[in-house]
Scaffold this motif. Structure first.
Motif, PDB file in Angstrom:
ATOM      1  N   ARG A  25       0.863  -1.170  -0.081  1.00  0.00           N
ATOM      2  CA  ARG A  25       0.083   0.006   0.033  1.00  0.00           C
ATOM      3  C   ARG A  25       0.979   1.211   0.030  1.00  0.00           C
ATOM      4  O   ARG A  25       0.535   2.139  -0.597  1.00  0.00           O
ATOM      5  N   VAL A  26       1.980   1.269   0.778  1.00  0.00           N
ATOM      6  CA  VAL A  26       2.947   2.559   0.906  1.00  0.00           C
ATOM      7  C   VAL A  26       3.512   2.658  -0.350  1.00  0.00           C
ATOM      8  O   VAL A  26       3.816   3.611  -1.097  1.00  0.00           O
ATOM      9  N   PHE A  27       3.930   1.524  -1.170  1.00  0.00           N
ATOM     10  CA  PHE A  27       4.514   1.672  -2.480  1.00  0.00           C
ATOM     11  C   PHE A  27       3.732   2.133  -3.496  1.00  0.00           C
ATOM     12  O   PHE A  27       4.109   2.990  -3.890  1.00  0.00           O
ATOM     13  N   ILE A  28       2.464   1.627  -3.501  1.00  0.00           N
ATOM     14  CA  ILE A  28       1.350   2.140  -4.516  1.00  0.00           C
ATOM     15  C   ILE A  28       1.170   3.703  -4.008  1.00  0.00           C
ATOM     16  O   ILE A  28       1.353   4.499  -5.068  1.00  0.00           O
ATOM     17  N   LEU A  29       0.983   4.020  -3.001  1.00  0.00           N
ATOM     18  CA  LEU A  29       0.771   5.578  -2.668  1.00  0.00           C
ATOM     19  C   LEU A  29       2.210   6.459  -3.212  1.00  0.00           C
ATOM     20  O   LEU A  29       1.908   7.707  -3.684  1.00  0.00           O
ATOM     21  N   ALA A  30       3.293   5.893  -3.010  1.00  0.00           N
ATOM     22  CA  ALA A  30       4.416   6.374  -3.276  1.00  0.00           C
ATOM     23  C   ALA A  30       4.463   6.625  -4.966  1.00  0.00           C
ATOM     24  O   ALA A  30       4.879   7.622  -5.483  1.00  0.00           O
ATOM     25  N   ALA A  31       4.023   5.374  -5.602  1.00  0.00           N
ATOM     26  CA  ALA A  31       4.343   5.500  -6.959  1.00  0.00           C
ATOM     27  C   ALA A  31       3.330   6.415  -7.625  1.00  0.00           C
ATOM     28  O   ALA A  31       3.593   7.256  -8.543  1.00  0.00           O
ATOM     29  N   VAL A  32       1.858   6.500  -7.068  1.00  0.00           N
ATOM     30  CA  VAL A  32       0.996   7.322  -7.571  1.00  0.00           C
ATOM     31  C   VAL A  32       1.303   8.692  -7.092  1.00  0.00           C
ATOM     32  O   VAL A  32       1.339   9.662  -8.055  1.00  0.00           O
ATOM     33  N   GLY A  33       2.061   9.136  -6.141  1.00  0.00           N
ATOM     34  CA  GLY A  33       2.570  10.155  -5.780  1.00  0.00           C
ATOM     35  C   GLY A  33       3.658  10.731  -6.875  1.00  0.00           C
ATOM     36  O   GLY A  33       3.669  11.920  -7.239  1.00  0.00           O
ATOM     37  N   SER A  34       4.525  10.040  -7.195  1.00  0.00           N
ATOM     38  CA  SER A  34       5.265  10.264  -8.367  1.00  0.00           C
ATOM     39  C   SER A  34       4.976  10.571  -9.651  1.00  0.00           C
ATOM     40  O   SER A  34       4.996  11.471 -10.061  1.00  0.00           O
ATOM     41  N   ALA A  35       3.867   9.694  -9.993  1.00  0.00           N
ATOM     42  CA  ALA A  35       2.932   9.807 -11.353  1.00  0.00           C
ATOM     43  C   ALA A  35       2.314  11.138 -11.092  1.00  0.00           C
ATOM     44  O   ALA A  35       2.351  11.807 -12.237  1.00  0.00           O
ATOM     45  N   VAL A  36       1.535  11.331 -10.209  1.00  0.00           N
ATOM     46  CA  VAL A  36       0.738  12.370 -10.252  1.00  0.00           C
ATOM     47  C   VAL A  36       1.318  13.782  -9.723  1.00  0.00           C
ATOM     48  O   VAL A  36       1.941  14.185  -8.730  1.00  0.00           O
ATOM     49  N   GLY A  37       1.721  14.566 -10.820  1.00  0.00           N
ATOM     50  CA  GLY A  37       2.662  15.757 -10.461  1.00  0.00           C
ATOM     51  C   GLY A  37       1.875  17.096 -11.386  1.00  0.00           C
ATOM     52  O   GLY A  37       0.827  17.188 -11.537  1.00  0.00           O
ATOM     53  N   LEU A  38       2.918  18.068 -11.525  1.00  0.00           N
ATOM     54  CA  LEU A  38       2.205  19.286 -12.095  1.00  0.00           C
ATOM     55  C   LEU A  38       1.672  18.999 -13.505  1.00  0.00           C
ATOM     56  O   LEU A  38       0.565  19.604 -13.795  1.00  0.00           O
ATOM     57  N   VAL A 171      15.538  22.907   2.131  1.00  0.00           N
ATOM     58  CA  VAL A 171      15.699  22.538   3.652  1.00  0.00           C
ATOM     59  C   VAL A 171      14.813  21.221   3.789  1.00  0.00           C
ATOM     60  O   VAL A 171      15.023  20.421   4.378  1.00  0.00           O
ATOM     61  N   ALA A 172      13.579  21.484   3.192  1.00  0.00           N
ATOM     62  CA  ALA A 172      12.414  20.222   3.658  1.00  0.00           C
ATOM     63  C   ALA A 172      12.786  19.222   2.880  1.00  0.00           C
ATOM     64  O   ALA A 172      12.595  17.981   3.430  1.00  0.00           O
ATOM     65  N   LEU A 173      13.618  19.062   1.613  1.00  0.00           N
ATOM     66  CA  LEU A 173      13.722  18.277   1.017  1.00  0.00           C
ATOM     67  C   LEU A 173      14.867  17.317   1.535  1.00  0.00           C
ATOM     68  O   LEU A 173      15.057  16.007   1.487  1.00  0.00           O
ATOM     69  N   ILE A 174      15.816  18.013   2.107  1.00  0.00           N
ATOM     70  CA  ILE A 174      17.179  17.285   2.876  1.00  0.00           C
ATOM     71  C   ILE A 174      16.574  16.703   3.822  1.00  0.00           C
ATOM     72  O   ILE A 174      16.840  15.449   4.263  1.00  0.00           O
ATOM     73  N   VAL A 175      15.531  17.005   4.649  1.00  0.00           N
ATOM     74  CA  VAL A 175      15.214  16.243   5.827  1.00  0.00           C
ATOM     75  C   VAL A 175      14.148  15.075   5.320  1.00  0.00           C
ATOM     76  O   VAL A 175      14.508  14.221   6.135  1.00  0.00           O
ATOM     77  N   ILE A 176      13.466  15.182   4.526  1.00  0.00           N
ATOM     78  CA  ILE A 176      12.608  14.366   4.071  1.00  0.00           C
ATOM     79  C   ILE A 176      13.554  12.963   3.519  1.00  0.00           C
ATOM     80  O   ILE A 176      13.182  11.908   3.692  1.00  0.00           O
ATOM     81  N   MET A 177      14.486  13.482   2.565  1.00  0.00           N
ATOM     82  CA  MET A 177      15.164  12.345   1.822  1.00  0.00           C
ATOM     83  C   MET A 177      16.170  11.782   2.742  1.00  0.00           C
ATOM     84  O   MET A 177      16.615  10.436   2.706  1.00  0.00           O
ATOM     85  N   ALA A 178      16.670  12.618   4.037  1.00  0.00           N
ATOM     86  CA  ALA A 178      17.510  11.828   4.868  1.00  0.00           C
ATOM     87  C   ALA A 178      16.834  10.819   5.592  1.00  0.00           C
ATOM     88  O   ALA A 178      17.611   9.908   6.221  1.00  0.00           O
ATOM     89  N   ARG A 183      10.631   6.027   6.359  1.00  0.00           N
ATOM     90  CA  ARG A 183      10.388   7.164   7.233  1.00  0.00           C
ATOM     91  C   ARG A 183      10.059   8.499   6.577  1.00  0.00           C
ATOM     92  O   ARG A 183       9.251   9.461   7.003  1.00  0.00           O
ATOM     93  N   GLY A 184      10.725   8.676   5.449  1.00  0.00           N
ATOM     94  CA  GLY A 184      10.714   9.830   4.623  1.00  0.00           C
ATOM     95  C   GLY A 184       9.605   9.937   3.569  1.00  0.00           C
ATOM     96  O   GLY A 184       8.585  10.356   3.587  1.00  0.00           O
ATOM     97  N   ILE A 185      10.047   8.999   2.322  1.00  0.00           N
ATOM     98  CA  ILE A 185       9.266   8.893   1.071  1.00  0.00           C
ATOM     99  C   ILE A 185       7.838   8.230   1.682  1.00  0.00           C
ATOM    100  O   ILE A 185       6.651   9.006   0.994  1.00  0.00           O
ATOM    101  N   GLY A 186       8.002   7.231   2.333  1.00  0.00           N
ATOM    102  CA  GLY A 186       6.502   6.333   2.282  1.00  0.00           C
ATOM    103  C   GLY A 186       5.548   7.280   3.417  1.00  0.00           C
ATOM    104  O   GLY A 186       4.547   7.331   3.103  1.00  0.00           O
ATOM    105  N   THR A 187       6.101   7.878   4.425  1.00  0.00           N
ATOM    106  CA  THR A 187       5.263   8.557   5.340  1.00  0.00           C
ATOM    107  C   THR A 187       4.720   9.930   4.597  1.00  0.00           C
ATOM    108  O   THR A 187       3.532   9.948   4.579  1.00  0.00           O
ATOM    109  N   ILE A 188       5.480  10.734   3.761  1.00  0.00           N
ATOM    110  CA  ILE A 188       5.028  11.702   2.991  1.00  0.00           C
ATOM    111  C   ILE A 188       3.908  11.095   2.075  1.00  0.00           C
ATOM    112  O   ILE A 188       2.895  11.882   2.029  1.00  0.00           O
ATOM    113  N   ALA A 189       4.042  10.069   1.521  1.00  0.00           N
ATOM    114  CA  ALA A 189       3.049   9.572   0.565  1.00  0.00           C
ATOM    115  C   ALA A 189       1.787   9.101   1.376  1.00  0.00           C
ATOM    116  O   ALA A 189       0.777   9.600   0.830  1.00  0.00           O
ATOM    117  N   MET A 190       1.805   8.565   2.470  1.00  0.00           N
ATOM    118  CA  MET A 190       0.673   7.903   3.304  1.00  0.00           C
ATOM    119  C   MET A 190       0.029   9.282   3.674  1.00  0.00           C
ATOM    120  O   MET A 190      -1.293   9.118   3.793  1.00  0.00           O
TER     121      MET A 190
END
Length: 515
Positions: A25-38, A171-178, A183-190
């Protein structure tokens, strides 16, 4: 290459080091988050409108089923089978094609550099929407008061109104990616993907209640069946599907490598593919309902106010917000949606670069994040917080998308299908746990239909850009930020592939390890 003795333990250690998504489920949300963009929000509605309206849905669906999802499965198969970043997955498939992975990594680097700027603009405009800070002339405000846009060229005059939000984004991206994959990518997607869906649904509902909304929807969905006979319409459909699904430039390879071995990847591809297209359709309804209101308020046809890209987001929509009832709410929903969609997409783009660097040089998560994000942020801040930032952004975006992403996608499909003949192996891997069996049809679509269609799109665009300078920019700017970037990516990718892998990086995986 190292010996595979004790490979089971080695594989477990490697997965622990790289990290992974906690569930499908987390993977699908992250993949959808990548696909759905500007591009879903500001590109699809206009592309559909310009290419047959309601009739465009037919070539769009054909492109989704014959190229989009099959290519998505190819990316999933490569990443999930070989358990690595784009360079490592290609290297594990066949060492001699590692350069394709670095080509994708470098494309993502350049996308991240300019994509962050648009995200910063959207962040600032979310707050501008509250008091409609752009006044009576949104166009003059955006280009003159906000961007302080000068003549085409490279001017090192910084614009504080852009510099500050852009710095906040990085700055936000450094925190999320680290924080890592889960904990970073998956949590943001969820957290943010459900918020994005709710916010955009609210935006669509509000847009549909505006006077004139029906006229906008009629303009979008009234079919022009004659358009189906035009090759350009079909080319537009394949191009839209390709760009909107985040396929072909390492993102889905990287994300798939973080998924547990027993995951149904073929079923996941269908969920991601149709979720992305559903959001695009929703975006079309919301955007054209709002444009219908604007057209009625201005006493003009919808076609006269319809636009795409930056013009739609930062000129047309502010004008709509200024006139619409409860415009501040509409503005916060629209620009807030742009921020969330842009953030989840930018995270996925950066992860391609970070993952590639980590795998190649055996870095820790934090070290790789700092090594990648800080230089990327510095380039972004220098180029896109200046008075010439918009021109550079437009050129890099056009050339890296048309001649970077499209080219590597076509070449990688042909190499995997015919050069190293990897499709049967990937099909067996996906079928082992997949709910949708892949057979000869999938191999034909990936090996013939999709590359031929995308090659046609690529050649059409190449002819267009050779016959006339893109947007009449100065030749030196096109040579530097356009063709120069495209050629530079290929050269740097070849050089990166020559660097040796660390001795502990195992390029051989047993069949047991990937199952």
């Amino acid at each position: 290459m190292t010996d595979n003795a004790g490979s089971g333990t080695g594989a477990q250690v490697e997965e622990t080091r790289r990290g992974g998504f906690s569930s499908r489920r987390v993977f699908i949300l992250a993949a959808v988050g990548s696909a759905v963009g500007l591009g879903n929000i500001w590109r699809f509605p206009y592309v559909a409108y310009e290419n047959g309206g309601g009739a465009f849905i037919l070539p769009y669906l054909v492109a989704l089923l014959t190229a989009g999802i099959p290519f998505l499965l190819l990316d999933y198969g490569l990443g999930h089978r070989f358990r690595g970043s784009a360079p490592l997955s290609f290297a594990r498939a066949r060492k001699r094609i590692e350069g394709l992975g670095w080509w994708q990594v470098l494309i993502c680097f350049f996308i991240a550099v300019y994509y962050a700027a648009v995200l910063a603009w959207a962040l600032r405009y979310t707050f501008f929407s509250v008091n409609k800070a752009w006044g009576d002339d949104p166009e003059a405000f955006f280009f003159e008061d906000f961007l302080h846009l000068g003549d085409p060229g490279v001017a090192m005059e910084f614009t504080p109104g852009v510099l500050v939000p852009l710095l906040v984004v990085w700055v936000a991206l450094i925190v999320i990616m680290a924080l890592g994959v889960q904990r970073g990518i998956g949590t943001i997607a969820m957290i943010f993907i459900p918020i994005l869906v709710i916010a955009f649904l609210a935006l669509v509902v509000q847009a549909l209640m505006l006077p004139g909304a029906g006229g906008g929807l009629n303009a979008l969905f009234t079919p022009d069946w004659g358009a189906l006979l035009e090759p350009g319409v079909w080319a537009a459909a394949f191009g839209q599907i390709f760009f909107s699904l985040s396929i072909g430039f390492g993102i889905m390879i990287t994300y798939a490598s973080y998924v547990k071995r027993k995951t149904d990847m073929s079923g996941s591809a269908m969920v991601v593919g149709f979720s992305n297209s559903g959001f695009e359709l929703l975006a079309g309804i919301g955007v054209f309902a709002a444009l219908g209101f604007m057209a009625q308020a201005s006493g003009v046809a919808v076609g006269e106010v319809a636009s795409d890209g930056i013009g739609l987001a930062f000129v047309a929509f502010p004008a709509i917000i200024s006139e619409a009832p409860a415009g501040a709410v509409l503005g916060v929903l629209f620009f807030g949606s742009l921020v969330i969609a842009g953030l989840t997409s930018l995270i996925s783009v950066l992860e391609v670069v970070i993952s590639g660097v980590r795998d190649k040089f055996e870095m820790s998560r934090t070290t790789a994040t700092l090594a990648v994000v800080i230089p990327t942020a510095l380039v972004s801040l220098v180029l896109f917080s200046t008075t010439s930032g918009l021109y550079v952004l437009d050129i890099v975006d056009h050339f890296i998308n048309q001649f970077g992403i499209l080219a590597v996608a076509v070449i990688s499909m042909l190499v995997l299908a015919w050069g190293v003949r990897l499709l049967p192996e990937l099909a067996r891997h996906l079928n082992h746990r997949g709910s949708i069996p892949l057979g000869r049809l999938w191999k034909v679509l990936v090996g013939v239909v999709a590359p031929v269609a995308l090659l046609y799109v690529l050649i059409r665009q190449l002819i267009t850009d050779i016959s006339a300078p893109y947007e009449d920019y100065p030749a030196w700017m096109l040579a530097t930020f356009g063709w120069g970037v495209v050629v530079g990516v290929v050269i740097l990718a070849a050089l990166a592939s020559l660097a040796p892998w660390k001795s502990q990086t195992r390029l051989d995986l047993t069949e047991e390890e990937v199952r």
